[in-house]
Design a protein around this motif. Structure first.
Motif, PDB file in Angstrom:
ATOM      1  N   SER A  98       4.921  46.313  -4.850  1.00  0.00           N
ATOM      2  CA  SER A  98       3.693  47.200  -4.887  1.00  0.00           C
ATOM      3  C   SER A  98       2.932  47.213  -3.320  1.00  0.00           C
ATOM      4  N   THR A  99       2.242  48.319  -3.196  1.00  0.00           N
ATOM      5  CA  THR A  99       1.784  48.137  -1.970  1.00  0.00           C
ATOM      6  C   THR A  99       0.310  48.787  -2.363  1.00  0.00           C
ATOM      7  N   GLY A 100      -0.403  48.122  -1.630  1.00  0.00           N
ATOM      8  CA  GLY A 100      -2.040  48.532  -1.901  1.00  0.00           C
ATOM      9  C   GLY A 100      -2.797  47.468  -2.612  1.00  0.00           C
ATOM     10  N   LEU A 101      -4.041  47.551  -2.385  1.00  0.00           N
ATOM     11  CA  LEU A 101      -4.997  46.256  -2.918  1.00  0.00           C
ATOM     12  C   LEU A 101      -5.203  46.498  -4.582  1.00  0.00           C
ATOM     13  N   LYS A 102      -5.189  47.656  -4.860  1.00  0.00           N
ATOM     14  CA  LYS A 102      -5.453  48.031  -6.215  1.00  0.00           C
ATOM     15  C   LYS A 102      -3.982  47.452  -6.999  1.00  0.00           C
ATOM     16  N   MET A 103      -2.977  47.909  -6.791  1.00  0.00           N
ATOM     17  CA  MET A 103      -1.723  47.511  -7.539  1.00  0.00           C
ATOM     18  C   MET A 103      -1.357  46.008  -7.241  1.00  0.00           C
ATOM     19  N   THR A 104      -1.803  45.407  -6.156  1.00  0.00           N
ATOM     20  CA  THR A 104      -1.720  43.926  -5.971  1.00  0.00           C
ATOM     21  C   THR A 104      -2.710  42.981  -6.849  1.00  0.00           C
ATOM     22  N   ILE A 105      -3.606  43.433  -7.067  1.00  0.00           N
ATOM     23  CA  ILE A 105      -4.713  42.875  -8.046  1.00  0.00           C
ATOM     24  C   ILE A 105      -4.117  43.023  -9.370  1.00  0.00           C
ATOM     25  N   TRP A 106      -3.553  44.071  -9.904  1.00  0.00           N
ATOM     26  CA  TRP A 106      -2.926  44.191 -11.192  1.00  0.00           C
ATOM     27  C   TRP A 106      -1.782  43.596 -11.406  1.00  0.00           C
ATOM     28  N   VAL A 107      -0.844  43.345 -10.541  1.00  0.00           N
ATOM     29  CA  VAL A 107       0.306  42.320 -10.388  1.00  0.00           C
ATOM     30  C   VAL A 107      -0.143  40.944 -10.577  1.00  0.00           C
ATOM     31  N   LEU A 108      -1.051  40.395  -9.649  1.00  0.00           N
ATOM     32  CA  LEU A 108      -1.695  39.158  -9.873  1.00  0.00           C
ATOM     33  C   LEU A 108      -2.237  38.907 -11.255  1.00  0.00           C
ATOM     34  N   TYR A 109      -2.882  39.831 -11.821  1.00  0.00           N
ATOM     35  CA  TYR A 109      -3.772  39.652 -12.843  1.00  0.00           C
ATOM     36  C   TYR A 109      -2.435  39.561 -13.995  1.00  0.00           C
ATOM     37  N   GLY A 110      -1.394  40.313 -14.002  1.00  0.00           N
ATOM     38  CA  GLY A 110      -0.248  40.229 -14.927  1.00  0.00           C
ATOM     39  C   GLY A 110       0.339  38.868 -14.830  1.00  0.00           C
ATOM     40  N   ILE A 111       0.517  38.404 -13.829  1.00  0.00           N
ATOM     41  CA  ILE A 111       1.206  36.926 -13.479  1.00  0.00           C
ATOM     42  C   ILE A 111       0.376  35.704 -14.123  1.00  0.00           C
ATOM     43  N   PHE A 112      -0.870  35.879 -13.526  1.00  0.00           N
ATOM     44  CA  PHE A 112      -1.664  34.807 -13.815  1.00  0.00           C
ATOM     45  C   PHE A 112      -2.635  34.683 -15.455  1.00  0.00           C
ATOM     46  N   LYS A 113      -2.865  35.851 -15.788  1.00  0.00           N
ATOM     47  CA  LYS A 113      -3.629  36.208 -17.123  1.00  0.00           C
ATOM     48  C   LYS A 113      -2.561  36.615 -18.096  1.00  0.00           C
ATOM     49  N   GLU A 114      -2.018  37.594 -18.011  1.00  0.00           N
ATOM     50  CA  GLU A 114      -1.147  38.339 -19.272  1.00  0.00           C
ATOM     51  C   GLU A 114       0.251  37.387 -19.255  1.00  0.00           C
ATOM     52  N   GLU A 115       0.862  37.022 -18.305  1.00  0.00           N
ATOM     53  CA  GLU A 115       1.963  36.221 -18.494  1.00  0.00           C
ATOM     54  C   GLU A 115       1.572  34.614 -18.475  1.00  0.00           C
ATOM     55  N   ASN A 116       0.427  34.468 -18.148  1.00  0.00           N
ATOM     56  CA  ASN A 116      -0.194  33.031 -18.234  1.00  0.00           C
ATOM     57  C   ASN A 116       0.723  32.020 -17.268  1.00  0.00           C
ATOM     58  N   LEU A 117       1.197  32.437 -16.236  1.00  0.00           N
ATOM     59  CA  LEU A 117       2.103  31.563 -15.535  1.00  0.00           C
ATOM     60  C   LEU A 117       1.224  30.670 -14.355  1.00  0.00           C
ATOM     61  N   SER A 118       1.401  29.573 -14.438  1.00  0.00           N
ATOM     62  CA  SER A 118       1.220  28.859 -13.363  1.00  0.00           C
ATOM     63  C   SER A 118       2.025  28.227 -12.475  1.00  0.00           C
ATOM     64  N   PHE A 119       1.650  28.069 -10.970  1.00  0.00           N
ATOM     65  CA  PHE A 119       2.309  27.286  -9.973  1.00  0.00           C
ATOM     66  C   PHE A 119       2.002  25.933  -9.488  1.00  0.00           C
ATOM     67  N   SER A 120       2.815  25.301  -9.578  1.00  0.00           N
ATOM     68  CA  SER A 120       2.693  23.944  -8.734  1.00  0.00           C
ATOM     69  C   SER A 120       3.462  23.533  -7.477  1.00  0.00           C
ATOM     70  N   PRO A 121       2.874  23.977  -6.550  1.00  0.00           N
ATOM     71  CA  PRO A 121       3.338  23.909  -5.223  1.00  0.00           C
ATOM     72  C   PRO A 121       3.830  22.398  -4.546  1.00  0.00           C
ATOM     73  N   ASN A 122       4.879  22.340  -4.109  1.00  0.00           N
ATOM     74  CA  ASN A 122       5.158  21.101  -3.288  1.00  0.00           C
ATOM     75  C   ASN A 122       4.580  21.020  -2.078  1.00  0.00           C
ATOM     76  N   LEU A 123       3.382  20.205  -1.958  1.00  0.00           N
ATOM     77  CA  LEU A 123       2.757  20.075  -0.575  1.00  0.00           C
ATOM     78  C   LEU A 123       3.467  19.148   0.371  1.00  0.00           C
ATOM     79  N   ASP A 124       4.248  18.348  -0.239  1.00  0.00           N
ATOM     80  CA  ASP A 124       4.974  17.480   0.658  1.00  0.00           C
ATOM     81  C   ASP A 124       6.531  17.741   0.633  1.00  0.00           C
ATOM     82  N   TYR A 125       7.314  16.865   1.639  1.00  0.00           N
ATOM     83  CA  TYR A 125       8.687  16.882   1.564  1.00  0.00           C
ATOM     84  C   TYR A 125       9.323  18.451   1.933  1.00  0.00           C
TER      85      TYR A 125
END
Length: 186
Positions: A102-129
């Protein structure tokens, strides 16, 4: 942290924060200027290591929490954190190969909304190693690379690599996300 209004997180030449409108506070100290010394990126006394950790906290903890509270996607949400022509690319091979660009702010917000809210995905970043790295190039583009695990509910469904490019806005003086590339796989 002290010295910031609620909802601010800037990466600025005078302050280290990215504006988040009505979002929750998680900030670096104010009054620092971005300076690049060869391979060492320093913002006053703040290293690029501190910036990348603060950025990850905002992107993987605060942003999803704020998106969960949205009734629907809004292009004004987090608009100060993304360039208007932001590029987002997601590739995932968890249930077959899928690719989304996607390109553009509006589409990016829609994609992030889908990832975090609709798909309910969460990310656990490895902040070390070696799971979190950053570098500022000679053009002033700050690249942040993050690796970790991706979860749905209480289940770990795979791994991810996420690369962000942050650019300084000449009009606002703050850093914004110019591009994000997310790869998820089992």
């Amino acid at each position: 942290m002290e010295g910031y209004a609620e909802g601010e997180f800037h990466l600025d030449t005078s302050k280290v924060k990215i504006e988040m409108g009505a979002c929750e506070t998680r900030l670096c100290p104010a009054g620092r200027e971005v300076v690049s010394y060869g391979n060492n990126n320093v913002i006053g006394n703040i290293s690029a290591d501190n910036i990348k950790k603060e950025f990850c906290y905002w992107f993987y903890v605060i942003l999803p929490r704020q998106i969960q509270e949205l009734p629907q996607p809004s292009s004004t949400f987090a608009s100060n954190c993304f360039s208007d022509n932001v590029d987002l690319e997601c590739t995932y091979t968890i249930d077959g190969l899928n690719r989304l660009k996607s390109t553009g702010l509006k589409m990016t917000i829609w994609v992030l909304y889908g990832i975090f809210k609709e798909e309910n995905l969460s990310f656990s970043p490895n902040l070390d190693y070696g799971g979190l790295q950053s570098q500022m190039d000679r053009y002033g583009i700050l690249t942040v690379e993050v690796s970790g695990t991706v979860h749905k509910g209480n289940s770990c469904i795979g791994r991810f690599e996420h690369t962000f490019e942050l650019v300084r806005s000449p009009t606002k003086g703050t850093f914004e996300i110019k591009s994000a590339k997310l790869i998820m796989h089992k």
